[in-house]
Design a protein around this motif. Sequence first.
Motif, PDB file in Angstrom:
ATOM      1  N   LYS A  11       0.580   8.258 -20.232  1.00 40.83           N
ATOM      2  CA  LYS A  11      -0.230   7.043 -20.366  1.00 40.83           C
ATOM      3  C   LYS A  11      -1.242   7.169 -21.507  1.00 40.83           C
ATOM      4  O   LYS A  11      -1.621   6.175 -22.117  1.00 40.83           O
ATOM      5  CB  LYS A  11      -0.970   6.742 -19.056  1.00 40.83           C
ATOM      6  N   SER A  60       7.654   0.599 -17.064  1.00 38.66           N
ATOM      7  CA  SER A  60       6.684   0.138 -16.063  1.00 38.66           C
ATOM      8  C   SER A  60       5.644   1.192 -15.715  1.00 38.66           C
ATOM      9  O   SER A  60       4.811   0.962 -14.834  1.00 38.66           O
ATOM     10  CB  SER A  60       7.421  -0.270 -14.788  1.00 38.66           C
ATOM     11  N   HIS A  62       3.003   2.174 -17.000  1.00 35.44           N
ATOM     12  CA  HIS A  62       1.599   1.774 -17.125  1.00 35.44           C
ATOM     13  C   HIS A  62       1.085   1.088 -15.853  1.00 35.44           C
ATOM     14  O   HIS A  62      -0.105   1.109 -15.558  1.00 35.44           O
ATOM     15  CB  HIS A  62       1.420   0.850 -18.334  1.00 35.44           C
ATOM     16  N   SER A  63       2.001   0.485 -15.084  1.00 34.11           N
ATOM     17  CA  SER A  63       1.576  -0.214 -13.864  1.00 34.11           C
ATOM     18  C   SER A  63       1.659   0.666 -12.619  1.00 34.11           C
ATOM     19  O   SER A  63       1.252   0.250 -11.528  1.00 34.11           O
ATOM     20  CB  SER A  63       2.427  -1.469 -13.661  1.00 34.11           C
ATOM     21  N   ARG A  65       0.656   3.137  -9.896  1.00 33.94           N
ATOM     22  CA  ARG A  65      -0.638   3.589  -9.356  1.00 33.94           C
ATOM     23  C   ARG A  65      -0.374   4.541  -8.198  1.00 33.94           C
ATOM     24  O   ARG A  65       0.295   4.178  -7.230  1.00 33.94           O
ATOM     25  CB  ARG A  65      -1.465   2.411  -8.864  1.00 33.94           C
TER      26      ARG A  65
END
Length: 198
Positions: A11, A60, A62-63, A65
Amino acid sequence: MTDSQLIREIKDGNVDMYASLMSRYQKKILSFVYHMLKSAKLEMLAEDLTSETFYKAYRSLHSFREIDATFSTWLYTIARNTVLSELRKQKATHVSLDDTTYIPAAPAEAAPENQLLRNEKVSMVREAINSLPEKQRSALILREYDGLDYQEIANILGQTVSSVKSLLFRARASVKIQLESYFAEPTLIKEFEEMKLR
């Protein structure tokens, strides 16, 4: 380096670290995808769909969590959705001409008749697993082949832990019933239990 550390590095722009993350899960995801495709005789797509899974995960990332799921659970979910999407597209119309392509080769010292018998057993167990409804099959593959715990499976399938236990119970019972006549002899039942559905 943990998954979390690798993901932070990626990231932060160190995209080369994604190869390290992929190498940790490549065999497991390939195995899962392969077994999911087996019932539709589409296992030849396993490598492509595994690559697609990692591509989707990268796009994906970056999204992602960690407070929502572990990376492995998130990745298995992407893999499962990718396979289900492909199965919907294909409508399961392909028929494999060689159903034994991925049966492991016999060790050199194994007697041919023993290897034939083992291959026959493995093939029957796989057919029984492939005949299960999708959620039961997914749960069984994730538990028996990939060794995931109940909570991880529940997260991937979007079910509760008790639902996963129920799916696994029904899947195992169904497989056992399908194989009952074949494994009727006491010595064969013991062999079946030792196979752990592999």
